[in-house]
Scaffold this motif. Structure first.
Motif, PDB file in Angstrom:
ATOM      1  N   SER A 264     -11.314  -9.425  -7.223  1.00 13.58           N
ATOM      2  CA  SER A 264      -9.831  -9.630  -7.663  1.00 13.58           C
ATOM      3  C   SER A 264      -9.581 -10.830  -8.623  1.00 13.58           C
ATOM      4  O   SER A 264     -10.509 -11.692  -8.310  1.00 13.58           O
ATOM      5  N   GLU A 297      -9.362  -5.644  -9.428  1.00 10.93           N
ATOM      6  CA  GLU A 297      -8.221  -5.765  -8.981  1.00 10.93           C
ATOM      7  C   GLU A 297      -7.340  -6.917  -9.625  1.00 10.93           C
ATOM      8  O   GLU A 297      -7.872  -7.901  -9.552  1.00 10.93           O
ATOM      9  N   GLU A 299      -4.264  -9.289  -9.318  1.00  5.25           N
ATOM     10  CA  GLU A 299      -3.374 -10.057  -8.339  1.00  5.25           C
ATOM     11  C   GLU A 299      -2.131 -10.468  -8.949  1.00  5.25           C
ATOM     12  O   GLU A 299      -2.188 -11.408 -10.134  1.00  5.25           O
ATOM     13  N   SER A 325      -7.104  -1.382  -9.559  1.00  5.87           N
ATOM     14  CA  SER A 325      -6.064  -1.673  -8.243  1.00  5.87           C
ATOM     15  C   SER A 325      -5.186  -2.862  -8.671  1.00  5.87           C
ATOM     16  O   SER A 325      -5.509  -3.896  -9.435  1.00  5.87           O
ATOM     17  N   SER A 327      -2.599  -5.921  -6.431  1.00  9.02           N
ATOM     18  CA  SER A 327      -2.393  -6.632  -5.183  1.00  9.02           C
ATOM     19  C   SER A 327      -0.922  -7.234  -5.426  1.00  9.02           C
ATOM     20  O   SER A 327      -0.807  -8.064  -6.483  1.00  9.02           O
ATOM     21  N   ASP A 329       0.233 -10.636  -4.045  1.00  8.89           N
ATOM     22  CA  ASP A 329      -0.207 -11.902  -3.604  1.00  8.89           C
ATOM     23  C   ASP A 329       0.785 -12.605  -2.954  1.00  8.89           C
ATOM     24  O   ASP A 329       2.054 -12.604  -3.226  1.00  8.89           O
ATOM     25  N   ILE A 346       2.098  -0.759  -5.524  1.00 16.35           N
ATOM     26  CA  ILE A 346       0.731  -1.816  -5.332  1.00 16.35           C
ATOM     27  C   ILE A 346      -0.214  -1.018  -4.267  1.00 16.35           C
ATOM     28  O   ILE A 346       0.051  -0.295  -3.530  1.00 16.35           O
ATOM     29  N   THR A 347      -1.407  -1.475  -4.660  1.00 13.23           N
ATOM     30  CA  THR A 347      -2.542  -0.828  -3.694  1.00 13.23           C
ATOM     31  C   THR A 347      -3.054  -1.991  -2.669  1.00 13.23           C
ATOM     32  O   THR A 347      -3.494  -1.359  -1.760  1.00 13.23           O
ATOM     33  N   THR A 348      -2.682  -2.933  -2.634  1.00  9.48           N
ATOM     34  CA  THR A 348      -3.285  -4.100  -1.648  1.00  9.48           C
ATOM     35  C   THR A 348      -1.943  -5.113  -1.680  1.00  9.48           C
ATOM     36  O   THR A 348      -1.384  -5.603  -2.395  1.00  9.48           O
ATOM     37  N   LYS A 350      -1.527  -8.943   0.054  1.00  5.66           N
ATOM     38  CA  LYS A 350      -2.103 -10.230   0.681  1.00  5.66           C
ATOM     39  C   LYS A 350      -1.300 -10.988   1.455  1.00  5.66           C
ATOM     40  O   LYS A 350      -0.283 -11.590   0.907  1.00  5.66           O
TER      41      LYS A 350
END
Length: 424
Positions: A264, A297, A299, A325, A327, A329, A346-348, A350
Motif C-alpha cells: 500500500s 493498494e 491509502e 484496492s 483503504s 487510513d 473502500i476495501t480496507t 486501517k
C-alpha cells in the motif's frame, strides 16, 4: 443599513468591530495585536452533529473568548466559524501568550455538546501604531492564518505576521529547493513496514513510506521536510516516485519467481486539485510495468475523505475498476464516522494507532471489537496499525483482527531488509 449585532452570538458584527477598532487602538494601553481564529473542520462538526449543535458550539466559543478579554479589548464573529480578537500586546512574546491563553480556554472547556476538542488555525498581526487601519491589520492577520502549516486537524497552529511566518517561509523555500535536487539525485528511497496476518504471524502485506537519505546528513526526519512538500504540492512528485519504486520492486521479484505481497502507498491531498490525476498520472506509471493490480493498494486518510467526498468517490470507483484496492487510513484518529463505511466503497480499514494505547484500554478494546465485527459483516479487511504489545496482538487474534502493522512485529525497514524478511 448596517447591522450592529451578530444574530448568533449577540456580539459585534464585523461592521461594528471595524467601527470601534481605531478608537480601541488608542484606548488600550501600549501596543495591540489582531488575532484571527478559524475553527478547524467546522464543516465536519456540522455534518456529524447537525447545524443546531454547530451553532451552539460557535456561541460557546464566542462567550469563552469574550470571557478572557481585558477592558477595551474587542471580539467579533466576522463570518461563519471565524473570530477576530483585538488584544493588548506589548511585543511578539506577549501576543503569543494571549494566543495560547485563548486557545487553552477553548480547548479545556468541557461544556460543548460534542465529543471532540476544538482546534484553530490562527493568524495574528502585531499592530505597529494607532494609525493602522482595520483592513490592513485584518489582511495581515488573515494572510498569516492562511499560511499556517495545516498538516494535522488535531492541533492548533498559529503564525504571527513578520515573525514566525517569515522564518517559516524562508525555511520552507530552502527545504523545497533541496527536495527537488534530492529527487533528481536519487536521495529519496522507500522503506517498507510489514503487515502480519495473525494465524501463522507471517508477512501478508506492507506499507511503502518515503525516506530522505542525505549523503552528508543521513536520514532527515520527516517533520523537517514534509510540511514544505505538502504546502507546495511537491508531495505529488514524491508520491509518484514511491508508486514507481513499489512497481519496480514487485516486477523484479515476480520476474525472479520470488514471493510477493500486496503493498500500500499513500495518496496526498494535493493530488485532488487535478480531477484527472488518476487517469493522467497514476495509470500511465502503472502500465509501464507487468504487475497485477491486486498487489497495489492506495491509502486515503480519514481527514482527506471527510474534507470532500465527491472526488474521493470518483477515485475509489476508477481505481477499483482497474483492480486496485483502496483503504481508509487513520480510522479512529478524529471525526470517525461509521457512515463512511456505508457510503464509500473502500476495501480496507486501517485502525489508527491511538486505538491501541494504554489510556482507557478496556473501553478501547470494546470499540475495537465492535469495529472489527462491523467491518467483517461489510466484507472490509482491517489492518491495525501502531500495535506495539503482545497483549494487543493476542486480543486482535481472538477477535479475528485481520492484519497487524506495528513495532511489535517490525518497524519500517529498507527494501533489502524487507526482502530478507519476506524470503524467510
Amino acid at each position: 443599513m448596517y447591522i450592529a449585532t451578530d444574530h448568533l452570538t449577540g456580539g459585534l458584527t464585523e461592521y461594528m468591530f471595524e467601527y470601534l477598532f481605531q478608537e480601541r487602538l488608542k484606548r488600550i494601553e501600549g501596543s495591540c495585536g489582531l488575532i484571527c481564529m478559524n475553527v478547524k473542520r467546522f464543516s465536519a462538526i456540522n455534518m456529524l452533529y447537525g447545524s443546531e449543535t454547530g451553532d451552539s458550539v460557535l456561541k460557546e466559543i464566542y462567550h469563552i473568548l469574550k470571557g478572557k478579554l481585558q477592558p477595551d479589548e474587542l471580539i467579533s464573529r466576522v463570518y461563519s466559524d471565524c473570530f477576530f480578537v483585538l488584544v493588548g500586546a506589548q511585543d511578539k512574546d506577549a501576543l503569543e501568550a494571549r494566543i495560547c491563553e485563548l486557545d487553552d480556554a477553548v480547548y479545556y472547556h468541557t461544556g460543548f455538546d460534542i465529543f471532540d476538542h476544538i482546534f484553530f488555525s490562527i493568524g495574528a498581526y502585531l499592530i505597529p501604531d494607532t494609525g493602522t487601519s482595520y483592513r490592513q491589520a485584518a489582511d495581515f492577520a488573515n494572510y498569516s492564518r492562511a499560511a499556517c502549516p495545516d498538516l494535522s486537524d488535531e492541533n492548533t497552529c498559529y503564525e504571527i505576521y513578520g515573525y514566525t511566518i517569515q522564518d517559516t517561509r524562508v525555511c520552507s523555500a530552502k527545504m523545497l529547493k533541496r527536495g527537488h535536487a534530492a529527487l533528481e539525485n536519487g536521495h529519496f528511497e522507500i522503506y517498507l513496514q510489514p503487515k502480519y496476518e495473525l494465524v501463522q504471524e507471517t508477512i501478508a502485506g506492507a506499507e511503502a513510506l518515503i525516506r530522505w537519505n542525505d549523503p552528508e546528513e543521513g536520514l532527515i526526519p520527516l517533520p523537517q521536510f514534509m510540511p514544505a512538500f505538502e504546502e507546495s504540492g511537491f508531495i505529488r512528485q514524491i508520491d509518484y516516485f514511491v508508486f514507481e519504486a513499489v512497481l519496480q520492486l514487485l516486477e523484479r521479484r515476480l520476474e525472479n519467481g520470488q514471493p510477493v505481497v500486496p503493498i500500500s502507498l499513500n495518496l496526498s491531498k494535493a493530488h485532488f486539485t487535478n480531477q484527472m490525476f488518476f487517469e493522467d498520472r497514476l495509470l500511465p506509471i502503472f502500465q509501464k510495468y507487468h504487475v497485477p493490480a491486486e498487489l497495489i493498494e492506495f491509502e486515503l486518510s480519514e481527514s482527506l475523505i471527510m474534507s470532500d467526498e465527491k472526488p474521493i468517490r470518483k477515485l475509489l470507483e476508477l481505481s477499483q475498476a482497474q483492480g486496485f484496492s483502496c483503504s481508509l487510513d487513520d480510522f479512529g484518529s478524529g471525526y470517525s464516522c461509521l457512515n463512511t463505511l456505508k457510503t464509500l466503497p473502500i476495501t480496507t480499514l486501517k485502525l489508527d494507532q491511538k486505538m491501541f494505547t494504554e489510556e482507557d484500554k478496556e473501553r478501547g478494546k470494546i470499540i475495537i471489537a465492535g469495529t472489527l465485527a462491523v467491518a467483517r459483516q461489510l466484507g472490509i479487511q482491517v489492518v491495525s496499525e501502531g500495535v506495539e504489545t503482545r497483549e494487543y496482538v493476542d486480543f486482535l487474534k481472538a477477535h479475528d483482527g485481520g492484519l497487524v502493522q506495528g513495532y511489535y512485529f517490525s518497524r519500517p525497514v529498507p527494501v533489502q531488509a524487507f526482502e530478507a524478511l519476506l524470503d524467510k
